[in-house]
Structures are given as C-alpha cells and as structure tokens.
Design an enzyme around this catalytic site. Sequence first.
Site, PDB file in Angstrom:
ATOM      1  N   HIS A 110      -9.835  10.752   4.632  1.00 28.00           N
ATOM      2  CA  HIS A 110      -9.328   9.978   3.243  1.00 28.00           C
ATOM      3  C   HIS A 110      -9.515  10.572   1.812  1.00 28.00           C
ATOM      4  CE1 HIS A 110      -9.239   6.614   1.063  1.00 28.00           C
ATOM      5  NE2 HIS A 110      -8.557   5.354   1.920  1.00 28.00           N
ATOM      6  N   GLU A 126       0.812  -0.988  -0.045  1.00 28.23           N
ATOM      7  CA  GLU A 126       0.154   0.090  -0.132  1.00 28.23           C
ATOM      8  C   GLU A 126       1.113   1.479   0.311  1.00 28.23           C
ATOM      9  OE1 GLU A 126      -2.624  -0.516   3.593  1.00 28.23           O
ATOM     10  OE2 GLU A 126      -4.387  -1.045   2.152  1.00 28.23           O
ATOM     11  N   ARG A 177      -1.467  10.455   2.615  1.00 23.20           N
ATOM     12  CA  ARG A 177      -2.798  10.583   2.244  1.00 23.20           C
ATOM     13  C   ARG A 177      -3.160  12.459   3.118  1.00 23.20           C
ATOM     14  NH1 ARG A 177      -5.819   5.985   5.832  1.00 23.20           N
ATOM     15  NH2 ARG A 177      -5.470   4.698   4.268  1.00 23.20           N
ATOM     16  N   HIS A 229     -11.918   9.609   8.753  1.00 23.51           N
ATOM     17  CA  HIS A 229     -10.755   8.729   8.346  1.00 23.51           C
ATOM     18  C   HIS A 229     -10.747   7.990   9.547  1.00 23.51           C
ATOM     19  CE1 HIS A 229     -11.120   5.062   5.655  1.00 23.51           C
ATOM     20  NE2 HIS A 229      -9.786   4.435   6.034  1.00 23.51           N
ATOM     21  N   ARG A 247      -1.273   8.310  10.273  1.00 23.76           N
ATOM     22  CA  ARG A 247      -1.221   7.085  10.201  1.00 23.76           C
ATOM     23  C   ARG A 247      -0.702   6.452   9.907  1.00 23.76           C
ATOM     24  NH1 ARG A 247      -5.412   3.529   9.319  1.00 23.76           N
ATOM     25  NH2 ARG A 247      -6.536   4.649   7.583  1.00 23.76           N
TER      26      ARG A 247
END
Length: 532
Positions: free
Chosen positions: A242, A123, A288, A347, A382
């Site tokens: 997100h 990812e 992100r 998110h 995160r």
Amino acid sequence: MPIDSFRPQSWNAIDDIVIVGGGLAGLFCALKLSPRPVTILAAAPIGQGASSAWAQGGIAAAMSAGDTFDKHVADTIEAGAGIVDEKMARFMVSEGPARIHDLLEYGVPFDRDLEGKLLLSREAAHSERRIVRVRGDMAGKAIMEALIAAVRKTPSIRVLEGYVVEELVREGRFVSGVIARPDAGQSKNRVHFPARAVVLCSGGVGHLYAVTTNPWEACGQGVGMAARAGAIIADPEFVQFHPTAIDIGRDPAPLATEALRGDGAQLVNSAGRRFMLDIHPDGELAPRDIVSRGVFAEVQAGRGAFLDCTKAVGKHFPEMFPTVYASCMAAGIDPVTQPIPVVPAVHYHMGGVLTDAEGRTSVDGLWAAGEVTSTGVHGANRLASNSLLEAVVFAARIAENIKGMLPEPKTGDWGKKAGESDDLVTVEDSPALTALRKLMSAQVGVIRDRNGLKEAIRAIATLERENSRMRFHNIVTTAKLIAVGAYLREESRGGHFRADFPDQRKEWKHRTYMTLADADQVVAELAETAAA
Ligand SMILES: Cc1cc2nc3c(=O)[nH]c(=O)nc-3n(C[C@H](O)[C@H](O)[C@H](O)COP(=O)(O)OP(=O)(O)OC[C@H]3O[C@@H](n4cnc5c(N)ncnc54)[C@H](O)[C@@H]3O)c2cc1C
C-alpha cells in the site's frame, strides 16, 4: 474476550468442521455452514488480530444502475496485469450482490442514500461507483461487529479464541484435523482437533515484512502450514504494497486509505513537489504498485513522502475519515492542516494456497478462503475492495461444497514433535522474526533483484535451520515460497518488480504453481552454487 472454557479431549467424539481463523472469511463460512457443527479456532479474540476488522474502503460489488458484471470483471482483469483467472473472477463478481444482501441480513449497516438505496462510491481503477461502505472508513469494523454478533447467536458455532493452529494433521491423502496451542500459542500443550473438514481462513503475510498495515497475526502461518502439508501454493511472489501507510513509527503502520487520493489528496515530497505526475499520467491515482514505487523512491532518496489532504478534504476530515484522523491526531499530526508522512507497507498477498472454484485446495479434506488463498481472481495485483468480496464469495461456496462429506474423526498422540524446541518465547517478538522481517523488506520488498533474492533465500534457509519452533517454521516457509517465487519470475508484473527485469515478458504471462519441495529444490541449488 475470555477463551471459551471447554475440555479439548472431549472434542475427539465430535464430527466437527474446523475453521482456522476468525476474520471475515472464517466467520462468514461458519455462518453459511450453520446449523452444522463448526469450531472456529482463532489466534486472537475474534474482531481483533484480523485484517478484516481494519478494512477502511469497503466491498466492491457491481450493483449501481450503470454498472455490469462485465465491467467489474474487466477492471479486475486490468488490475491483475494479465494473469487473472477470468472464470474465477466472473464467479466472484457475479455472486457479489447476493453476498452483499447476505451481509445486510446479518445486520451490516451499509451506507444508504435518502431513498434507502445502497450508497456506492468509487475507488482507484474501478470504472464505476461500486464500493459498498460504512460511515466513510468504518466498513471492516462494522462488518465484523455484525458478523461476530451473528456468530455468537448461532448455537452450532463454537469459537475458541487464543488457539494458534500450528499444524494440519494428515492421514494419507486427507487432512483430518489440526493441532493448536492454546493461550495465544503460549501453552505447553498442543491440542488435537479432529475434523470432518478443515477450512483455512488465516489471512495474510504482512508481518513477514518490517513495515506492514496488517495485524500481528497476519504472518503467513496458513500458507506455510498448508505447504508443509503438501498443498500447492500459487503466485507467492505477488505481494501488494500500500503506497500510503502513515509513517509514524507504529507497527503495524496505520493506513491512509486510498479513498483520500480518490477525493483529491496529493502526494508531495518535503520540498512540496507533487512527484507522482512525473511518473504516471494518472498521478496519485496510478496503479498501487506504481504509486508504491514512487513513494519508495522519494523515501529512499531522503526527500520523504507526504499525503497532503489539506485542500481536498480539509475540515471535513474528522467526519469523512474518522479512523485515519484518529491515527494522525494520536501521533500529533492534524491532517486538516498538515500533510501526512507516508511510506509503502505490505498490505495484501495475492499469492497463497491454490484453490478451485469451490475453495478446495490440492490436499483432500482441506479448503481455504480469504487472503490465505490464491484463487486467481487478483492475478499479479489486487483491485481495491475485491478482497473482502473474494472472502465472502468463496467462503459461501466452500460451505455449499463441504456439506455432505464424512471423514472419520481420529485420535492419537499429538504432543511435541521430535526435535521441536519447548521455547515458548512468542514468535512475534523473537529475534529470528525480527531478522526475517528486515530481510524480507530489504531484499524481497518493493524493488527486488537477482542478487538480493539469492542472498535472501540463503539467509531464510539459515534462519529455518537455526530455529526449531513449529510456528516459526510455518512463517519462514511462507517467506521462502515468496522469495523463491520472486527469484524465479524474471520479469516485472503487478506487485512484483525486478530492477534487473523491469518489463513484463510474455513468456511469464502465467501464474506460478509451487510446492514446498519445488522451493526446497531451488534453495538446495543456490546452496550448491554458493559452496562451489
Ligand atoms: C488496514 C487494511 C485495510 C484494508 N481495507 C480493505 C478494503 O477496504 N477492502 C477490501 O476488500 N480489503 C481490504 N483490506 C484487505 C482485507 O481486509 C483482507 O484481505 C481480508 O480482510 C482478509 O480476510 P481473512 O478472513 O482472509 O483474514 P483476516 O481478517 O486477517 O483473519 C485471519 C484470521 O486468522 C487468524 N489466524 C492467523 N493465523 C492463525 C493461526 N495460526 N491459528 C489460528 N488463527 C490464526 C487471525 O487471528 C484472524 O482471526 C484491508 C487490509 C488492511 C490490513
């Protein structure tokens, strides 16, 4: 699932460990505590009302041939923008493989290759293939199904569904139980559950905001409750958006998983322009927060933002990403041939109740695990798929730590609090919550600044004054902590972006620690300046 039939009063006689929340952290902790008696109180039937069941990517664990704990820790630190607690990150990463094996033993059907080895995928921001998944985007559902089955088979675990915990009971320095309202929080009765230990596993804060990927139950009650009981809250200002929630007017907004961008899907505006390349060399795979601001800017400018998967995924969409496919098709969008409209949505909350390596909070008798905490492993941002890992690692550590502690069960009058309203309109659909969510998105959202935050803090204080229900107080307390943290941090870092301080500042290269009294002090100062 019906609520278990039992007489709450009888529980006064039981030496019990109470776990608040039935997501991954709560269920895993309960299983690890077995055979000790545990009661799980969950606002919704377990498997529902929990972000865990919605996780699409999977769990990060350094288990592939080329991977090492050092690499996983380094990626975690890099994502966390300078304020990750390295010692805590190392605990989490190094215990990851053992916890994955636990999950396999509980029956989680993680994907395997033809030789039977775990399939590990990659990812964004992970330097190695290390995401353990289940059938493309079904990780959360499959993990929860397996754990729910294991919990139901474990006689020492009692699950009480539809119990909304409103308050942590404190006796001197100790948390000695909780007060909950049955019937999904609609009952007029408040029930006291005395406990030898309380483990808060109540999840995130998404529903403090107007647009979120989180279930309704993730509205920050746990952080508020803990703060009201005197616990220190860490890093509340760090909220992760997100970048690609599917913008089809659903609340909560369904998610178009990061893995789609990992597989080559591109972000375009309504003119077909691939805008992320103008903003960051990694384009769609930038961190992100950067992608969120890119998407937010296009939406604000009226050009819209769309995730085009037609070339990168195309006809493989239905079998590769069944959950996303179903959400799109239900809204009349065929992602095989059409770009998906997207918007940033709240998110994940990096901040939360401060815990140590054993999951202990700053209040005796209270432990916490999962998204409600701030262990320090995420810093300001995160790393994808580290949150399920954090939940299981620290839940297991808590179970180890709790064994052997013995506060006495207590009884007492746990009725309505003086001044508390009897109004049982669900908190979720109250006008006050709607106003709060709008306010948080507008002024404590993707882009923040001093004036907006000041206004938000004053408005939050007004909402708090005008609404007496306990559950709303927990929710609004969390909103206040986030807004005050964002107001005080005069820099931009990770998930926190200040338009008036757009850069990182070295004097702010540290975590934030705050009690409710600290936050209230800031509120009082702002009220004075407004009055002056
Ligand atoms: C759409 C989506 C996709 C995600 N994908 C991933 C991923 O691929 N990988 C990853 O690592 N992370 C992912 N995350 C984040 C991750 O799912 C969460 O951080 C994690 O599941 C949190 O687990 P938890 O047990 O702490 O909370 P949850 O799973 O949210 O459980 C919280 C529990 O507490 C209950 N509760 C809340 N308030 C109360 C109350 N007052 N009284 C009683 N019960 C209460 C809830 O009903 C629920 O049972 C994703 C999140 C979302 C929303």
